[in-house]
Design a protein around this motif. Structure first.
Motif, PDB file in Angstrom:
ATOM      1  N   GLU A 148      38.739  21.607  49.906  1.00 19.79           N
ATOM      2  CA  GLU A 148      37.477  21.447  50.647  1.00 19.79           C
ATOM      3  C   GLU A 148      37.243  22.657  51.541  1.00 19.79           C
ATOM      4  OE1 GLU A 148      40.117  19.722  50.956  1.00 19.79           O
ATOM      5  OE2 GLU A 148      40.678  19.429  53.049  1.00 19.79           O
ATOM      6  N   MET A 236      26.196  16.658  44.663  1.00 22.46           N
ATOM      7  CA  MET A 236      25.850  15.864  45.858  1.00 22.46           C
ATOM      8  C   MET A 236      27.109  15.588  46.688  1.00 22.46           C
ATOM      9  SD  MET A 236      23.954  12.189  46.211  1.00 22.46           S
ATOM     10  CE  MET A 236      22.278  12.746  46.505  1.00 22.46           C
ATOM     11  N   SER A 239      28.340  18.645  48.304  1.00 25.46           N
ATOM     12  CA  SER A 239      27.452  19.169  49.370  1.00 25.46           C
ATOM     13  C   SER A 239      27.830  18.590  50.730  1.00 25.46           C
ATOM     14  CB  SER A 239      25.992  18.826  49.078  1.00 25.46           C
ATOM     15  OG  SER A 239      25.729  17.438  49.327  1.00 25.46           O
ATOM     16  N   SER A 240      28.599  17.490  50.735  1.00 22.71           N
ATOM     17  CA  SER A 240      29.021  16.920  52.031  1.00 22.71           C
ATOM     18  C   SER A 240      30.247  17.659  52.556  1.00 22.71           C
ATOM     19  CB  SER A 240      29.371  15.429  51.859  1.00 22.71           C
ATOM     20  OG  SER A 240      30.630  15.329  51.200  1.00 22.71           O
ATOM     21  N   GLY A 241      30.817  18.562  51.741  1.00 20.32           N
ATOM     22  CA  GLY A 241      32.045  19.263  52.127  1.00 20.32           C
ATOM     23  C   GLY A 241      33.273  18.634  51.508  1.00 20.32           C
ATOM     24  N   SER A 247      34.977  15.465  44.269  1.00 23.84           N
ATOM     25  CA  SER A 247      33.642  15.690  43.692  1.00 23.84           C
ATOM     26  C   SER A 247      33.660  15.450  42.179  1.00 23.84           C
ATOM     27  CB  SER A 247      33.174  17.118  43.983  1.00 23.84           C
ATOM     28  OG  SER A 247      33.189  17.381  45.374  1.00 23.84           O
ATOM     29  N   LYS A 396      28.640  25.536  46.179  1.00 22.25           N
ATOM     30  CA  LYS A 396      29.427  25.913  47.366  1.00 22.25           C
ATOM     31  C   LYS A 396      29.070  27.310  47.859  1.00 22.25           C
ATOM     32  CE  LYS A 396      32.346  22.557  48.377  1.00 22.25           C
ATOM     33  NZ  LYS A 396      32.313  21.898  49.686  1.00 22.25           N
ATOM     34  N   THR A 401      22.226  25.938  49.829  1.00 19.08           N
ATOM     35  CA  THR A 401      22.766  24.577  49.757  1.00 19.08           C
ATOM     36  C   THR A 401      22.733  23.881  51.105  1.00 19.08           C
ATOM     37  OG1 THR A 401      24.214  25.068  47.882  1.00 19.08           O
ATOM     38  CG2 THR A 401      24.830  23.188  49.237  1.00 19.08           C
ATOM     39  N   ARG A 402      22.185  22.669  51.112  1.00 20.15           N
ATOM     40  CA  ARG A 402      22.265  21.788  52.290  1.00 20.15           C
ATOM     41  C   ARG A 402      22.843  20.465  51.808  1.00 20.15           C
ATOM     42  NH1 ARG A 402      16.454  21.050  54.582  1.00 20.15           N
ATOM     43  NH2 ARG A 402      17.545  20.450  56.489  1.00 20.15           N
ATOM     44  N   ILE A 403      23.385  19.665  52.681  1.00 16.12           N
ATOM     45  CA  ILE A 403      23.881  18.353  52.256  1.00 16.12           C
ATOM     46  C   ILE A 403      22.735  17.583  51.602  1.00 16.12           C
ATOM     47  CG2 ILE A 403      23.431  17.276  54.518  1.00 16.12           C
ATOM     48  CD1 ILE A 403      25.974  15.547  54.010  1.00 16.12           C
ATOM     49  N   TYR A 404      23.040  16.963  50.424  1.00 18.56           N
ATOM     50  CA  TYR A 404      21.992  16.207  49.713  1.00 18.56           C
ATOM     51  C   TYR A 404      21.670  14.974  50.544  1.00 18.56           C
ATOM     52  CZ  TYR A 404      22.468  18.658  45.183  1.00 18.56           C
ATOM     53  OH  TYR A 404      22.462  19.565  44.163  1.00 18.56           O
ATOM     54  N   ARG A 405      20.424  14.846  50.950  1.00 16.33           N
ATOM     55  CA  ARG A 405      20.028  13.684  51.739  1.00 16.33           C
ATOM     56  C   ARG A 405      18.540  13.442  51.492  1.00 16.33           C
ATOM     57  NH1 ARG A 405      17.430   9.911  54.269  1.00 16.33           N
ATOM     58  NH2 ARG A 405      18.546   8.851  55.933  1.00 16.33           N
TER      59      ARG A 405
END
Ligand code: SDX
Length: 426
Positions: A148, A236, A239-241, A247, A396, A401-405
């Motif tokens: 990670e 997805m 994208s949270s790390g 993943s 990565k 890239t932003r956290i998928y939300r």
């Protein structure tokens, strides 16, 4: 290109337009809510691009699929799965030296930690292999922590590519109560997998060269497919790390569904059902067209391809060759061909652009290899792994890239004053 303009309530808003290297056009709506207060609604994201990617290109209207610019037909006929895995992950086909090193890494890391065998022991024999695969892959985070944070990421990518074959074969051996067969460094990638699947300690086993070549080609055909359901899941979760193994484990779970990678199993079950029922195609084609009937023609239709899935064309062609050369007469192949012909002459399928997809014929070949139906989707996962890894890496390293939300349109109750209905249970 001129910006896109949107007129909503009393707002006129412009959005920058982005044009891809194959002239795909998208307009960038990341400022939409901030400027209009509105969001888009696109169930299943059929009209929504989640990212820009340089890995795989699909032209669904013309049945084109390319990995890093190479046509799938060329790769399937002239390359090897390890070549293609390297191409997807690193961006170019490997030189001879790079490929030898890559294969060496696959052999070096193909063993799994002996402690991991305890996980298999805890499963009942009828445990769904995809569930076992997803769990064991997730457990790799415990044995190889740090991905990670990007630690040893290339080493762990090679570890995962090398170990998934072994994990899949061990899951199969466990399910039939046979001893595990360990990987062999002197065998090729596909050859070693078939050896781990079908060898037994009491006798020598050498996979048929034609089956090795066929499996290698099937793995190539499944290796990536841009932002499909399981790949989007991998992106997805990443994208949270979350780490690489977690993943990929999530991607394996997404692939298991019958509308996605589970379709190859569902196709064989459907063909068997039709055969048991005397081959009454019309009844099943009519059921597939009947909106009140949940039955669908499995292996048919695709979110992107509204023409032939080029992978299905290749698989159908090699199915004829392989079964012919091995002298295998599988009635399901003839059934599948007849069903395809009937459907492709039917207005319902023609008008909706419903053609055979990658899953329609692949099960016929897995059967010819002696692979049991409940392992078909595992075979899809083995092929898709380099694509998931390449897409995860690209996500990565993408500054966009932003956290998928995603957002939503709320349709529930408006505010209600609280009135106690029953008595309060503490
Ligand atoms: C894979 O995305 C990828 O790239 C996936 C994949 C990959 O490599 O990663 O290519 C692998 O998942 C291949 C697809 C395997 N799944 C199946 O074969 C299951 C059967 N196919 C369908 O369930 C369906 O076609 C999907 C799930 C593949 C696509 O679904 P969509 O894009 O949401 O399409 P839809 O359900 O909106 O269908 C559009 C119309 C509908 O009719 P109308 O409402 O317009 O009247 O087509 C009909 C559907 O009822 N339809 C079918 C059908 N597939 C679509 N009708 C009968 N049989 C079918 N198989």
């Amino acid at each position: 290109m001129e910006p896109a303009r949107l007129s909503i309530s009393d707002h006129d808003v412009e959005f920058p337009v982005t044009v891809g290297s194959e002239n795909e056009v998208g307009f960038d709506i990341r400022k939409l809510r901030g400027t209009t207060g509105a969001i888009t609604v696109d169930p299943g994201f059929a009209n929504t691009g989640s990212c820009k990617s340089g890995i795989t290109f699909i032209d669904g209207e013309n049945g084109i699929l390319r990995y890093r610019g190479y046509a799938i037909e060329d790769l399937a006929n002239h390359s090897s799965f390890l070549d293609v895995a390297y191409l997807l992950i690193y961006g170019n086909l490997p030189t001879r030296v790079e490929l030898d090193d890559f294969h060496g890494e696959m052999t070096r890391h193909s063993l799994i930690h002996e402690d991991m065998k305890k996980f298999f022991e805890g499963y009942p024999p009828n445990a769904p292999p995809m569930s076992v695969l997803s769990t064991i892959v997730s457990s790799l985070s415990a044995f190889y922590p740090g991905t990670e944070n990007g630690e040893d990421i290339d080493l762990n990518i090679r570890r995962l590519l090398a170990k998934l074959n072994t994990i899949a074969a061990f899951a199969f051996k466990k399910s039939i109560g046979q001893p595990y067969i360990y990987p062999r460094n002197n065998l090729g990638y596909a050859e070693d997998f078939l050896h781990m699947m079908f060898a037994v300690p009491s006798e020598d086993y050498e996979p048929h060269p034609l089956l090795v070549k066929t499996l290698d080609m099937l793995l190539i055909l499944h290796a990536d497919h841009e932002q499909n359901c399981s790949t989007s899941t991998v992106r997805m979760v990443g994208s949270s790390g979350a780490d690489l193994f977690s993943s990929i484990s999530a991607g394996i779970s997404a692939l298991s569904g019958p509308l996605h990678g589970g379709a190859n199993t569902a196709v064989i079950e459907m063909l068997e059902m039709i055969r048991q029922d005397g081959g009454g195609f019309k009844k099943y084609v009519d059921k597939a067209k009947d909106k009140s009937d949940p039955f669908r023609l499995m292996g048919f239709g695709h979110r992107v391809y509204k023409n032939f899935d080029p992978r299905a064309r290749v698989i159908k062609q090699i199915a004829d060759e392989v079964l012919g050369e091995l002298g295998i007469d599988d009635p399901l192949l003839d059934l599948a061909k007849e069903l395809e012909n009937i459907a492709l002459e039917d207005e319902y399928f023609i008008s909706r652009g419903l053609y055979p997809n990658v899953d329609f014929y692949s099960g016929i070949l897995y059967r010819a290899m002696g692979i049991p139906t409940n392992m078909f989707t595992v075979m899809f996962a083995l092929g898709r792994l380099p694509g998931w890894i390449a897409q995860w890496l690209e996500m990565k390293t993408d500054s966009d890239t932003r956290i998928y939300r995603p957002r939503q349109i709320y349709t529930g109750n408006n505010h209600r004053e609280y009135v106690q209905i029953g008595r309060r249970c503490l």
